[in-house]
Design a protein around this motif. Structure first.
Motif, PDB file in Angstrom:
ATOM      1  N   PRO A   2      19.189  48.001   2.287  1.00 28.04           N
ATOM      2  CA  PRO A   2      19.681  46.606   2.246  1.00 28.04           C
ATOM      3  C   PRO A   2      20.618  46.362   1.066  1.00 28.04           C
ATOM      4  O   PRO A   2      20.589  47.074   0.066  1.00 28.04           O
ATOM      5  CB  PRO A   2      18.407  45.779   2.087  1.00 28.04           C
ATOM      6  N   ARG A   3      21.431  45.343   1.200  1.00 25.68           N
ATOM      7  CA  ARG A   3      22.279  44.890   0.094  1.00 25.68           C
ATOM      8  C   ARG A   3      21.397  44.386  -1.030  1.00 25.68           C
ATOM      9  O   ARG A   3      20.270  43.935  -0.801  1.00 25.68           O
ATOM     10  CB  ARG A   3      23.194  43.757   0.565  1.00 25.68           C
ATOM     11  N   PRO A   5      22.152  41.655  -3.593  1.00 25.50           N
ATOM     12  CA  PRO A   5      22.964  40.637  -4.260  1.00 25.50           C
ATOM     13  C   PRO A   5      22.295  40.159  -5.543  1.00 25.50           C
ATOM     14  O   PRO A   5      21.071  40.064  -5.629  1.00 25.50           O
ATOM     15  CB  PRO A   5      23.052  39.512  -3.225  1.00 25.50           C
ATOM     16  N   TYR A  56      16.512  42.068  -2.622  1.00 22.12           N
ATOM     17  CA  TYR A  56      16.613  43.309  -1.866  1.00 22.12           C
ATOM     18  C   TYR A  56      16.676  42.871  -0.415  1.00 22.12           C
ATOM     19  O   TYR A  56      15.659  42.503   0.174  1.00 22.12           O
ATOM     20  CB  TYR A  56      15.406  44.200  -2.145  1.00 22.12           C
ATOM     21  N   GLY A  57      17.884  42.804   0.123  1.00 23.70           N
ATOM     22  CA  GLY A  57      18.070  42.141   1.409  1.00 23.70           C
ATOM     23  C   GLY A  57      17.818  40.661   1.184  1.00 23.70           C
ATOM     24  O   GLY A  57      18.493  40.020   0.387  1.00 23.70           O
ATOM     25  N   THR A  99      21.055  47.890 -10.304  1.00 23.36           N
ATOM     26  CA  THR A  99      22.039  46.871  -9.910  1.00 23.36           C
ATOM     27  C   THR A  99      22.068  45.721 -10.905  1.00 23.36           C
ATOM     28  O   THR A  99      23.139  45.234 -11.277  1.00 23.36           O
ATOM     29  CB  THR A  99      21.741  46.371  -8.483  1.00 23.36           C
TER      30      THR A  99
END
Length: 154
Positions: A2-3, A5, A56-57, A99
């Motif tokens: 998952p992305r 953000p 996470y997502g 991240t």
């Protein structure tokens, strides 16, 4: 995968989310924080100069708190201090911590410092993997735990 953000947590809702992420991560530690430490963390989150939250997502997954470095009572606007980074244990190893740190490294400071307990191998792996180096500086907490300082420079 998952992305992941990352957003700046300026709203009361996001600050509450950061506190919840901290509680979840803290509960997984070998020595969870006591009431005094929990209150200090709550206060730091509320007063944070820079607070980031990662998902996470769609799942809230990590938080990072940083502030301008202060030496001998004088703030240094070129240097930041990574005060805390916590990741929900359910997503450890998913690059959430990396991240968050990489996002911080892209912000205003040209140098960052971080202190971690010498027995906190997970934090040290994260910091070393994101370009921090051991400064050689050490300190001892009141409870006798030893800290080591790591530094990152752009």
């Amino acid at each position: 995968m998952p992305r992941i953000p990352v957003v700046r947590a300026d709203s009361p809702e996001l600050r509450a989310l950061a506190r919840e992420i901290w509680r979840t991560a803290d509960a997984a530690r070998p020595r969870p924080a006591g009431a005094l430490r929990a209150e200090r963390v709550r206060h730091k989150i509320e007063a944070a100069e820079l607070l980031l939250v990662a998902h996470y997502g769609t799942r809230p997954a990590g938080m990072l708190l940083a502030e301008t470095y202060v030496a001998d009572g004088v703030p240094d606007p070129e240097v930041g201090h990574l005060s805390m980074v916590f990741v929900d244990p359910a997503v450890w190893g998913s690059r959430v911590g990396t991240t968050l740190v990489r996002d911080l490294q892209g912000r205003q400071w040209s140098q960052l410092s971080a202190w971690t307990r010498t027995d906190n191998r997970r934090a040290q792996r994260l910091l070393l993997a994101t370009g921090f180096v051991d400064s050689g500086a050490r300190s001892t907490l009141q409870d006798g735990d030893e800290l080591r300082q790591l530094i990152w420079t752009r």
